[in-house]
Scaffold this active site. Structure first.
Site, PDB file in Angstrom:
ATOM      1  CG  HIS A 289      -2.045  -1.058   1.060  1.00 37.72           C
ATOM      2  ND1 HIS A 289      -2.919  -1.014   0.165  1.00 37.72           N
ATOM      3  CD2 HIS A 289      -2.130  -2.069   1.936  1.00 37.72           C
ATOM      4  CE1 HIS A 289      -3.710  -2.239   0.201  1.00 37.72           C
ATOM      5  NE2 HIS A 289      -3.153  -2.826   1.337  1.00 37.72           N
ATOM      6  CG  HIS A 368      15.299  43.617  -3.533  1.00 31.57           C
ATOM      7  ND1 HIS A 368      15.338  42.182  -4.137  1.00 31.57           N
ATOM      8  CD2 HIS A 368      14.312  43.375  -2.460  1.00 31.57           C
ATOM      9  CE1 HIS A 368      14.381  41.468  -3.510  1.00 31.57           C
ATOM     10  NE2 HIS A 368      14.016  42.171  -2.447  1.00 31.57           N
TER      11      HIS A 368
END
Length: 465
Positions: A289, A368
């Site tokens: 499973h 930035h």
């Protein structure tokens, strides 16, 4: 010829006991509308929560497959889902008055029989298959698990091999070349376990609903009379013995390779959690499973990726624009350095496509991360908003006299960096008609074929001149 979706003709119920909980449960298969898929509904819980049969909802694979959603769970769904896929149903609402599907005889046959008796009805919508495009591999080295899905245009085929290093079980193979063989060749195959596993489960009270008739027990060790008597007591039987084949209780196998066929059944049920009917050949060695679910997630991930690509149009940044920079400045009040849209490539009543060329000369790169320049996410959203503003302002005859004010930004996600040299293309689509100057839009930003930013925007235009 297109194949139509199908659902059950009339509701049908089956009742039994949950293998692990030991609780009595009634399960009812109900007709469902087109494109509904398979869903479970816990009618014993307040509000009757619904659980989608979806691999993303799997929460446990230790003793069967458990799915959880909306605060509710359903366990051991694989035998039920295998029956639905094996009979080629598309849409079903399955009511349960307990936390686990009934184990019945440990196979899918009781469900198959009930569904066949109820019959099916074809629906108007076409069934949409996912065709495995190329070999998809999954493996677990420590458990020697190997799984592969291979292209096969016209059917759904399975091949399974099990090998538990057991002299009793040995190496077994099972295969079906078409789902049309499921009912006859696979559906009746019962679950199985080894005697040492059974003893552990019994010791920890984990199979309260177990019965010697709903599982094949492989005797993988010497068992004396005292232990057989103890097992007989636990299962409320007069006696239990070991058959010459090494199967407990002299149970008659329905197929010589019934364990391998049941593993194939489990695969069909677990792979139903992909959520769409498949076309391909699935081959597996030593599946379980956990592996089935991991493999299903891998296939679903590929499907999602391919479907998202189908909805992404790749735009030519050099195409003749609807508006160039000068024309944009006649509509938007923004000016450099806050004007973040260079071109409008497409404009209709319901969507707009804009372009922003990102260069190292952008003023925001001065502060930035100048050593490793990345376009700020907030400015990506601002550029998307300006693109959307063109769409909203296109609804008035004098856009130069109006401002676009954004009321809400939701579900903003940044999926990759935007760097100098990138061409950032935004697409904003209306998700509802514009009313009283208020627009709701879904926006995405792309670099090439990759979505780098997305958000949901709400804006209103107001007159300022």
């Amino acid at each position: 010829m297109n194949v139509k979706q199908r659902t059950i003709k009339a509701a049908v119920a089956v009742s039994g006991t949950g293998l692990h909980t030991g609780e009595s449960v009634t399960m009812t298969f109900n007709p469902a509308p087109e494109n509904h898929g398979f869903k479970f509904r816990r009618v014993d819980l307040p509000g009757s929560p619904v659980i989608d049969a979806d691999v993303d909802n799997v929460t446990d694979t230790s003793r069967g497959t458990t799915i959880t959603q909306n605060g509710a769970s359903v366990s051991t769904v694989e035998h039920v889902l295998a029956a639905l896929v094996g009979l080629e149903f598309d849409n079903m609402l399955i009511d349960l008055d307990g936390p686990e599907t009934p184990i019945m005889d440990g196979s899918s046959m009781p469900f198959v029989s009930a569904l066949v008796e109820a019959g099916y009805v074809e629906q108007d919508a076409d069934r949409e298959y996912y065709h495995i495009p190329y070999n998809i591999h999954y493996s677990e080295t420590d458990r020697k698990v190997e799984m592969v899905a291979m292209p096969l245009d016209d059917d759904y085929r399975f091949t399974c091999m099990v090998d538990y290093n057991s002299p009793v079980l040995g190496t077994q193979h099972a295969t079906i070349s078409s789902l049309s063989e499921f009912k006859k060749e696979v559906a009746s195959s019962r679950t199985f376990c080894f005697l040492h596993e059974l003893e552990m489960l019994l010791k920890h009270n984990l199979i309260k609903g177990g019965d010697i008739n709903n599982a094949i027990v492989v005797v993988d060790k010497h068992v004396d009379k005292e232990e057989l008597a103890h097992l007989a007591t636990l299962f409320n039987r007069e006696d239990i013995d070991v058959a010459p084949q090494g199967i407990l209780n002299n149970i008659e196998l329905r197929h010589q390779n019934e364990p391998a066929r049941h593993k194939l059944l489990d695969m069909i049920g677990d792979l139903a959690l992909v959520g769409v009917p498949l076309r391909g050949h699935i081959m597996a060695a030593r599946p379980g499973h956990a592996a089935n679910v991991a493999f299903a997630k891998k296939i679903k991930s590929l499907i999602k990726k391919e479907r998202s690509r189908k909805h992404i149009k790749v735009y030519n940044p050099n195409m003749k624009p609807v508006y160039d920079t000068v024309q944009i400045m006649n509509i938007l009040p923004h000016r450099p350095p806050m004007l973040l849209v260079d071109k409008i490539l497409e404009l209709t009543k319901t969507h707009v496509v804009g372009l922003k060329g990102v260069t190292m000369n952008e003023p925001f790169f001065q502060g930035h991360f100048p050593g490793a320049p990345v376009m700020p996410g907030v400015l990506q959203i601002e550029a998307m908003a300006q693109t959307g503003g063109i769409l909203v302002l296109n609804t008035v005859p004098d856009p130069e006299n109006w401002l676009t004010l954004f009321l809400k930004i939701e579900n903003a996600r940044f999926k990759d960096k935007v760097l100098p040299g990138d061409t950032l293309i935004f697409r904003c689509d209306l998700v509802a008609p514009i009313r009283r100057g208020i627009a709701q839009m879904k926006g995405i930003g792309m670099v090439g074929e990759k979505i780098v930013v997305e958000a949901e925007l709400m804006a209103q235009i107001v007159k300022y001149k």
